[in-house]
Design a protein around this motif. Structure first.
Motif, short mmCIF file in Angstrom:
data_model
loop_
_atom_site.label_atom_id
_atom_site.label_comp_id
_atom_site.label_asym_id
_atom_site.label_seq_id
_atom_site.Cartn_x
_atom_site.Cartn_y
_atom_site.Cartn_z
N TRP A 1 24.64 101.33 57.17
CA TRP A 1 23.17 101.24 57.16
C TRP A 1 22.56 102.56 56.70
O TRP A 1 21.63 102.58 55.88
CB TRP A 1 22.69 100.88 58.57
N ILE A 2 23.09 103.67 57.18
CA ILE A 2 22.59 104.98 56.77
C ILE A 2 22.88 105.22 55.29
O ILE A 2 22.03 105.74 54.56
CB ILE A 2 23.22 106.10 57.64
N VAL A 3 24.07 104.82 54.84
CA VAL A 3 24.41 104.97 53.42
C VAL A 3 23.45 104.16 52.56
O VAL A 3 22.98 104.62 51.50
CB VAL A 3 25.86 104.53 53.17
N GLY B 1 21.05 105.49 49.64
CA GLY B 1 21.10 104.94 48.29
C GLY B 1 19.77 104.40 47.81
O GLY B 1 19.53 104.32 46.59
N ALA B 2 18.89 104.04 48.75
CA ALA B 2 17.58 103.50 48.37
C ALA B 2 16.55 104.58 48.07
O ALA B 2 15.50 104.29 47.48
CB ALA B 2 17.05 102.58 49.48
N LEU B 3 16.83 105.83 48.46
CA LEU B 3 15.83 106.90 48.29
C LEU B 3 15.42 107.10 46.83
O LEU B 3 14.22 107.22 46.55
CB LEU B 3 16.37 108.20 48.88
N PRO B 4 16.37 107.17 45.86
CA PRO B 4 15.91 107.32 44.46
C PRO B 4 15.03 106.17 44.00
O PRO B 4 14.05 106.39 43.28
CB PRO B 4 17.23 107.38 43.67
N ALA B 5 15.37 104.95 44.41
CA ALA B 5 14.56 103.80 44.01
C ALA B 5 13.18 103.86 44.64
O ALA B 5 12.18 103.51 43.99
CB ALA B 5 15.27 102.50 44.39
N VAL B 6 13.10 104.29 45.88
CA VAL B 6 11.79 104.43 46.54
C VAL B 6 10.94 105.47 45.82
O VAL B 6 9.74 105.25 45.56
CB VAL B 6 11.97 104.80 48.03
N GLY C 1 19.29 96.47 58.27
CA GLY C 1 20.32 96.48 59.30
C GLY C 1 21.18 95.23 59.26
O GLY C 1 22.40 95.30 59.42
N LEU C 2 20.56 94.07 59.04
CA LEU C 2 21.32 92.83 58.92
C LEU C 2 22.20 92.83 57.67
O LEU C 2 23.33 92.34 57.70
CB LEU C 2 20.36 91.63 58.88
N VAL C 3 21.67 93.38 56.59
CA VAL C 3 22.49 93.51 55.38
C VAL C 3 23.70 94.39 55.65
O VAL C 3 24.83 94.07 55.25
CB VAL C 3 21.65 94.09 54.22
N ALA C 4 23.47 95.51 56.35
CA ALA C 4 24.58 96.42 56.66
C ALA C 4 25.60 95.75 57.55
O ALA C 4 26.82 95.94 57.37
CB ALA C 4 24.04 97.69 57.33
N LEU C 5 25.14 94.96 58.53
CA LEU C 5 26.08 94.26 59.41
C LEU C 5 26.92 93.25 58.64
O LEU C 5 28.15 93.19 58.82
CB LEU C 5 25.30 93.56 60.52
N ALA D 1 11.53 95.73 56.86
CA ALA D 1 12.51 96.16 55.86
C ALA D 1 13.71 96.83 56.53
O ALA D 1 14.86 96.61 56.13
CB ALA D 1 11.85 97.12 54.87
N LEU D 2 13.47 97.63 57.57
CA LEU D 2 14.57 98.31 58.25
C LEU D 2 15.46 97.31 58.99
O LEU D 2 16.69 97.44 59.00
CB LEU D 2 14.03 99.37 59.22
#
Length: 305
Positions: free
Chosen positions: A116-118, A122-127, A84-88, A79-80
């Motif tokens: 990538w950090i952003v 942003g995924a923390l609430p969903a997790v 990273g590829l999504v962020a790139l 997933a990480l």
């Protein structure tokens, strides 16, 4: 609403006129969910029996619970890397969509790392919402399956009990998308806002106009989900004759290799089209937030309307 839809039309024209944006957008799209239609078409989704056998094998193994920890760590690593590829891809898209002519202030990899950090933030609430949903679903399933039969499907009763958690998860996903979109456009080379200020500014923007931002996130979510469904159905139809030839052992004589080449080619075209859809969504967000090189077209569009 008229201005909102007007920006959507302008975003469609911008994405259609700038085909060079589709490739980085396609990378972001395929690394995020674009792989799913291909897997669903070629593979077979596990049924309840498969999951039961897998869970039993996992729990009865001599390596338990280390095997579960290793499995979880492997999935987290995948997933990480995918994130990273999504962020790139997203950084490359915003680099072309938002960036100035002089990009010496920030390299693409630095922009991708910040994005990538952003995205992780942003995924923390969903997790958190997903963990709460999973815990509620497990508790509800145990209670319903052990309770006397009161009519109806036990799984439907479980779904009814966890529906508020599912709604909270959906809202967390949409809010996370709106936060990432606002923060990412504050981190582009033309603005170069400090990371902390970008995060605070994105939270302030979301808090100032929550309905408008979450509404746009919902519209983009529905659009991309509809395109994913279309891809999955089309690829499944195209894969059916290939699968039949492979199962019956007549792959060489039935022209299955040519069908397979055509199948892969069509999937790659769908990936590129997914990049076009993602470009449209990114341009719509930029117009809505008044970011980068989209400010001038947005101002002209508002003046004309």
């Amino acid at each position: 609403m008229h201005a909102w839809l007007s920006r959507a039309g302008l975003a469609a024209r911008l994405s259609a006129d700038q085909g060079e944006l589709w490739l980085p957008a396609a990378l972001a799209w395929v690394a995020f969910l674009g792989w799913l239609p291909f897997v669903l078409a070629v593979g077979r989704a596990p049924d309840e029996g498969d999951l039961t056998v897998f869970g039993a094998a996992l729990a009865t193994s001599g390596d338990w619970p280390l095997n579960a920890v290793r499995l979880g760590a492997g999935l987290l690593l995948v997933a990480l890397v995918a994130n990273g590829l999504v962020a790139l891809g997203e950084a490359g898209l915003l680099w072309l969509l938002e960036g100035p002519a002089d990009r010496s202030r920030m390299t693409l990899l630095v922009a991708a790392r910040r994005l990538w950090i952003v995205q992780l933030l942003g995924a923390l609430p969903a997790v958190a919402a997903f963990v709460a949903l999973s815990a509620a679903a497990a508790a509800a399933a145990i209670g319903e399956l052990q309770s006397p039969d009161i009519g109806g499907s036990a799984w439907m009763r479980v779904a009814g009990r966890v529906a508020p958690y599912a709604i909270a998860l959906l809202l967390a996903i949409l809010a996370g998308q709106a936060f990432v979109a606002a923060a990412a456009r504050r981190l582009t080379p033309d603005r170069a806002v400090p990371f902390g200020d970008a995060v605070v500014g994105a939270l302030g923007d979301l808090g100032h106009r929550p309905a408008r931002r979450i509404g746009l996130a919902a519209a983009s979510f529905v659009l991309q989900a509809a395109y994913l469904l279309f891809c999955a159905l089309l690829l499944r139809v195209l894969w059916a004759p290939i699968e039949e030839a492979l199962v019956e052992g007549r792959a060489i004589t039935s022209g299955a290799p040519l069908l397979l080449v055509g199948f892969v080619a069509i999937w790659l075209c769908l990936v590129l089209a997914g990049g076009a859809v993602h470009t449209f969504v990114a341009a719509w967000w930029s117009l809505e937030l008044g970011a980068g090189r989209t400010r001038e077209p947005a101002a002209r569009e508002e003046a004309a309307t």
